[in-house]
Design an enzyme around this catalytic site. Structure first.
Site, PDB file in Angstrom:
ATOM      1  N   TYR A 139       0.962  -1.127  -0.091  1.00 19.68           N
ATOM      2  CA  TYR A 139       0.052   0.020   0.008  1.00 19.68           C
ATOM      3  C   TYR A 139       0.712   1.394  -0.044  1.00 19.68           C
ATOM      4  O   TYR A 139       1.429   1.502   1.038  1.00 19.68           O
ATOM      5  CB  TYR A 139      -0.858  -0.245   1.165  1.00 19.68           C
ATOM      6  CG  TYR A 139      -2.054   0.976   1.186  1.00 19.68           C
ATOM      7  CD1 TYR A 139      -2.197   1.910   0.340  1.00 19.68           C
ATOM      8  CD2 TYR A 139      -2.789   1.215   2.361  1.00 19.68           C
ATOM      9  CE1 TYR A 139      -3.236   2.816   0.496  1.00 19.68           C
ATOM     10  CE2 TYR A 139      -3.658   1.953   2.475  1.00 19.68           C
ATOM     11  CZ  TYR A 139      -3.955   2.923   1.611  1.00 19.68           C
ATOM     12  OH  TYR A 139      -4.997   3.818   1.691  1.00 19.68           O
ATOM     13  N   LYS A 167      -1.624  -1.664  -4.201  1.00 18.52           N
ATOM     14  CA  LYS A 167      -2.690  -0.494  -3.854  1.00 18.52           C
ATOM     15  C   LYS A 167      -1.717   0.955  -4.374  1.00 18.52           C
ATOM     16  O   LYS A 167      -1.199   1.270  -3.534  1.00 18.52           O
ATOM     17  CB  LYS A 167      -3.357  -0.525  -2.827  1.00 18.52           C
ATOM     18  CG  LYS A 167      -4.407   0.467  -2.778  1.00 18.52           C
ATOM     19  CD  LYS A 167      -5.245   0.704  -1.507  1.00 18.52           C
ATOM     20  CE  LYS A 167      -6.444   1.958  -1.451  1.00 18.52           C
ATOM     21  NZ  LYS A 167      -7.034   2.111  -0.273  1.00 18.52           N
TER      22      LYS A 167
END
Length: 298
Positions: A139, A167
Site C-alpha cells: 500500500y 494499492k
C-alpha cells in the site's frame, strides 16, 4: 498489456467499518454491508484500511471483522485484511491473526511516521511476506505515511512469490507504469479518479472508497473497457467524477463522506471514531444530491 491475473478480483471496495450508535464494532452491520457490496458488483473487500478506520480499531476488532465478513461473503468475493502499522513486529502479529481468521490476502501499508529508508522498507515487507502464508498487497500512500515505496524498491519486492499486488495512491503515474511494464504485480488504483487511466495501461482494477456508495457504477467502468467499449468506459468514469470529487477531494476524509452517504441510504455505517468527526448537514445534503445525480444517470 493487461495482467493475466487479478489476485483479489477487479472491483475491490475499501470498506468502511460499521459501528453501532455508541461506537462499538457492528459485526452484523459489517456482514450486511459486505453482502450488499458483493451483490452490487464488488468481487473483493478490503478491510481495516484507511477507509476502515484502522488507526482506531483494536487488534481484536480487526480479526473479528475479517472472520465475520469472510463468513458473510464466502467464496463470492476475496477478503483482504489491512494489517499495516508503523511496527514490523505488530504488523506481523496482525498478519498471522488475519491468516488464522480466514483472510484471502493482506494489505500492508508502508510504516508511517518513522519514515524508514528504502532498504528498511524492503526488509519490512519481506519480513511479513516470509512470516505469513498469505499474498501481500503493498500500500503506497505517501501523503499519509510520509514515505514512498520507490519504483526500484517495488521492482525488487516483486521477486518475492507472496508479494503480488500494489494499492497505488502515490499520484506518480510514471512510476506505476514503470513497475506495471516490468513486473507481474497487480496494480490497483487506490485513487478513484485514476481507475480507468491505470486500468488502461495494465492495471488490475481498483481498491475504491467511492465503491462503498456506488459499487455498480465503478464496476461498469471496468466492464465497459473489458468489452472494448472504451468511449463508454471514459464516459462512465466522467459521470462518476462529481461524486469522486465530493467524497475524496472536498476537504474531508473518505471515511467521513462514505459513512455520511451510507447512513443516509439506510446502509450499515454508524458514526466515525474520534478524532474524526461526522459530516455536517450541509455537506451530507450535498453528497446525497451528487450521489442521486449519478444514480439517476445510470
Amino acid at each position: 498489456m493487461k495482467p493475466t491475473t487479478t489476485p483479489f478480483g477487479r472491483t475491490l471496495c475499501a470498506m468502511i467499518t460499521p459501528f453501532t450508535a455508541d461506537g462499538a464494532l457492528d459485526l452484523p452491520g459489517a456482514q450486511r454491508l459486505a453482502e450488499h457490496l458483493v451483490s452490487k458488483g464488488c468481487d473483493g473487500l478490503v478491510l481495516s484500511g484507511t477507509t476502515g478506520e484502522s488507526p482506531t480499531t483494536t487488534d481484536e476488532e480487526k480479526t473479528d471483522l475479517v472472520r465475520a465478513v469472510g463468513e458473510a461473503v464466502g467464496d463470492r468475493a476475496s477478503v483482504v485484511a489491512g494489517v499495516g502499522t508503523s511496527d514490523t513486529r505488530h504488523t506481523t502479529e496482525l498478519a498471522l491473526a488475519a491468516e488464522k481468521a480466514g483472510a484471502d490476502g493482506l494489505l500492508v501499508v508502508a510504516p508511517y511516521y518513522s519514515r524508514p529508508p528504502q532498504d528498511a522498507l524492503e526488509a519490512h515487507f519481506r519480513h511479513i511476506a516470509d512470516a505469513c502464508g498469505l499474498p501481500l498487497t503493498l500500500y503506497d500512500i505517501p501523503g499519509r505515511t510520509g514515505v514512498r515505496i520507490e519504483a526500484d524498491t517495488m521492482l525488487r519486492l516483486a521477486e518475492h512469490p507472496r508479494i503480488v499486488a500494489v494499492k497505488d495512491c502515490s499520484y506518480d503515474f510514471l512510476a506505476a507504469q514503470k513497475v506495471i511494464s516490468r513486473t507481474d504485480l497487480a496494480y490497483y488504483a487506490g485513487c478513484d479518479e485514476h481507475i480507468l487511466a491505470l486500468y488502461a495501461v495494465g492495471g488490475a482494477g481498483c481498491i475504491s472508497t467511492v465503491a462503498n456508495a456506488a459499487p455498480a457504477q465503478l464496476r461498469a467502468v471496468l466492464d465497459a473497457f473489458d468489452a472494448g467499449r472504451t468511449a463508454e468506459a471514459a464516459a462512465l468514469q466522467h459521470r462518476a467524477t462529481p461524486l469522486i470529487e465530493s467524497m475524496m477531494c472536498a476537504g474531508l476524509p473518505g471515511t467521513v463522506t462514505a459513512k455520511s452517504l451510507l447512513n443516509g441510504l439506510g446502509l450499515p455505517a454508524g458514526p466515525v471514531r474520534p478524532p474524526l468527526r461526522p459530516a455536517d448537514r450541509e455537506t451530507a445534503d450535498g453528497l446525497r444530491a451528487t450521489y442521486e445525480e449519478l444514480i439517476a444517470g445510470t
